[in-house]
Design a protein around this motif. Sequence first.
Motif, PDB file in Angstrom:
ATOM      1  N   PHE A 161     -52.526-102.444 -30.188  1.00 55.26           N
ATOM      2  CA  PHE A 161     -52.152-101.958 -31.516  1.00 55.26           C
ATOM      3  C   PHE A 161     -52.826-102.770 -32.615  1.00 55.26           C
ATOM      4  CE2 PHE A 161     -49.633-100.376 -34.902  1.00 55.26           C
ATOM      5  CZ  PHE A 161     -49.190-101.458 -35.653  1.00 55.26           C
TER       6      PHE A 161
ATOM      7  N   PHE B 278     -51.911 -94.196 -36.174  1.00 59.03           N
ATOM      8  CA  PHE B 278     -52.050 -95.514 -35.562  1.00 59.03           C
ATOM      9  C   PHE B 278     -53.521 -95.791 -35.266  1.00 59.03           C
ATOM     10  CE2 PHE B 278     -47.560 -96.187 -34.432  1.00 59.03           C
ATOM     11  CZ  PHE B 278     -47.070 -94.907 -34.517  1.00 59.03           C
TER      12      PHE B 278
ATOM     13  N   TYR C 144     -48.242 -90.214 -28.609  1.00 54.03           N
ATOM     14  CA  TYR C 144     -49.122 -89.841 -29.692  1.00 54.03           C
ATOM     15  C   TYR C 144     -50.257 -89.012 -29.127  1.00 54.03           C
ATOM     16  CZ  TYR C 144     -47.072 -94.393 -30.904  1.00 54.03           C
ATOM     17  OH  TYR C 144     -46.245 -95.453 -31.077  1.00 54.03           O
TER      18      TYR C 144
ATOM     19  N   ASP D 181     -47.242-101.268 -41.004  1.00 54.52           N
ATOM     20  CA  ASP D 181     -47.367-102.371 -40.047  1.00 54.52           C
ATOM     21  C   ASP D 181     -48.848-102.655 -39.855  1.00 54.52           C
ATOM     22  OD1 ASP D 181     -47.302-104.175 -37.924  1.00 54.52           O
ATOM     23  OD2 ASP D 181     -45.900-103.003 -36.727  1.00 54.52           O
TER      24      ASP D 181
ATOM     25  N   ARG E 176     -42.316 -98.711 -25.573  1.00 49.62           N
ATOM     26  CA  ARG E 176     -42.034 -98.982 -26.978  1.00 49.62           C
ATOM     27  C   ARG E 176     -40.536 -99.215 -27.175  1.00 49.62           C
ATOM     28  NH1 ARG E 176     -39.253 -94.905 -29.140  1.00 49.62           N
ATOM     29  NH2 ARG E 176     -39.717 -92.744 -28.614  1.00 49.62           N
TER      30      ARG E 176
ATOM     31  N   TYR F 224     -55.754 -98.314 -32.674  1.00 43.85           N
ATOM     32  CA  TYR F 224     -55.713 -99.215 -31.530  1.00 43.85           C
ATOM     33  C   TYR F 224     -57.140 -99.681 -31.228  1.00 43.85           C
ATOM     34  CZ  TYR F 224     -50.897 -98.018 -30.241  1.00 43.85           C
ATOM     35  OH  TYR F 224     -49.539 -97.866 -30.230  1.00 43.85           O
TER      36      TYR F 224
ATOM     37  N   ASN G 290     -41.353 -94.434 -34.062  1.00 47.57           N
ATOM     38  CA  ASN G 290     -42.743 -94.701 -34.416  1.00 47.57           C
ATOM     39  C   ASN G 290     -43.117 -96.174 -34.302  1.00 47.57           C
ATOM     40  OD1 ASN G 290     -43.907 -92.105 -35.044  1.00 47.57           O
ATOM     41  ND2 ASN G 290     -42.363 -92.010 -36.636  1.00 47.57           N
ATOM     42  N   THR G 291     -42.434 -96.878 -33.461  1.00 45.77           N
ATOM     43  CA  THR G 291     -42.889 -98.243 -33.181  1.00 45.77           C
ATOM     44  C   THR G 291     -44.140 -98.169 -32.304  1.00 45.77           C
ATOM     45  OG1 THR G 291     -41.410 -98.356 -31.277  1.00 45.77           O
ATOM     46  CG2 THR G 291     -40.612 -99.280 -33.344  1.00 45.77           C
ATOM     47  N   PRO G 292     -45.014 -99.164 -32.422  1.00 47.26           N
ATOM     48  CA  PRO G 292     -46.270 -99.097 -31.653  1.00 47.26           C
ATOM     49  C   PRO G 292     -46.023 -99.107 -30.155  1.00 47.26           C
ATOM     50  CG  PRO G 292     -46.353-100.835 -33.317  1.00 47.26           C
ATOM     51  CD  PRO G 292     -44.941-100.371 -33.252  1.00 47.26           C
TER      52      PRO G 292
ATOM     53  N   THR H 207     -52.765-101.215 -36.363  1.00 55.77           N
ATOM     54  CA  THR H 207     -52.046-100.940 -37.598  1.00 55.77           C
ATOM     55  C   THR H 207     -51.450 -99.544 -37.573  1.00 55.77           C
ATOM     56  OG1 THR H 207     -52.200-100.992 -40.036  1.00 55.77           O
ATOM     57  CG2 THR H 207     -54.082-100.078 -38.844  1.00 55.77           C
ATOM     58  N   TYR H 208     -50.453 -99.321 -38.439  1.00 59.40           N
ATOM     59  CA  TYR H 208     -49.696 -98.070 -38.458  1.00 59.40           C
ATOM     60  C   TYR H 208     -49.470 -97.605 -39.891  1.00 59.40           C
ATOM     61  CZ  TYR H 208     -45.225 -95.499 -38.622  1.00 59.40           C
ATOM     62  OH  TYR H 208     -44.222 -94.607 -38.895  1.00 59.40           O
TER      63      TYR H 208
END
Lengths: 115, 113
Positions: free
Chosen positions: A45, A33, A104, A56, B93, A35, B98-100, A47-48
Amino acid sequence: GAGVSQSPRYKVAKRGQDVALRCDPISGHVSLFWYQQALGQGPEFLTYFQNEAQLDKSGLPSDRFFAERPEGSVSTLKIQRTQQEDSAVYLCASSLAGTANYGYTFGSGTRLTVV
Amino acid sequence: DQQVKQNSPSLSVQEGRISILNCDYTNSMFDYFLWYKKYPAEGPTFLISISSIKDKNEDGRFTVFLNKSAKHLSLHIVPSQPGDSAVYFCAARGSSGNTPLVFGKGTRLSVIA
């Protein structure tokens, strides 16, 4: 390495200059990710990626922002024609797929200052 | 439109006392809540989390409480120590792993010796 590594730690760019920020995630981490954290704000956020696939990119603020992770490990966030409002700390985070229950692991970030 | 709100920018607490950091959210689809701690010039570090099916999770000196009906959670630190001085971010979340994460603006905690 043991943690998420980001480089450079600090970057000063003249307005209009292109910059590239690097993220080296924890080995084996599938998810990555990006941020953006502006002064006095929480991380937002951008992008992923899951492996090399960018799943995303809804948080990228404009088409001047581009991210890639071509081999599913190292990722680069590129900002073209930087503007003053791009000044922020850019944080990269990685996680094993399906284990985000522990959150994370973040890197220390790259502080970008556009002058 | 802030989905995660931390209305107190700062908090000062004496060493040994309890620190209570609050967080409100607006999105009823949030399923998982986390607290991160951040020291200057470092990235956020995961502290503790709670699933929406629970109302309390405890880990040593840290306890997170969740009130789903009020869309409110809080982090309790007891006893507070000077090393706890940092910025604390609340994050949330959706149900997919794995959602932001959506973060609040943070609360700066100062623990005074």
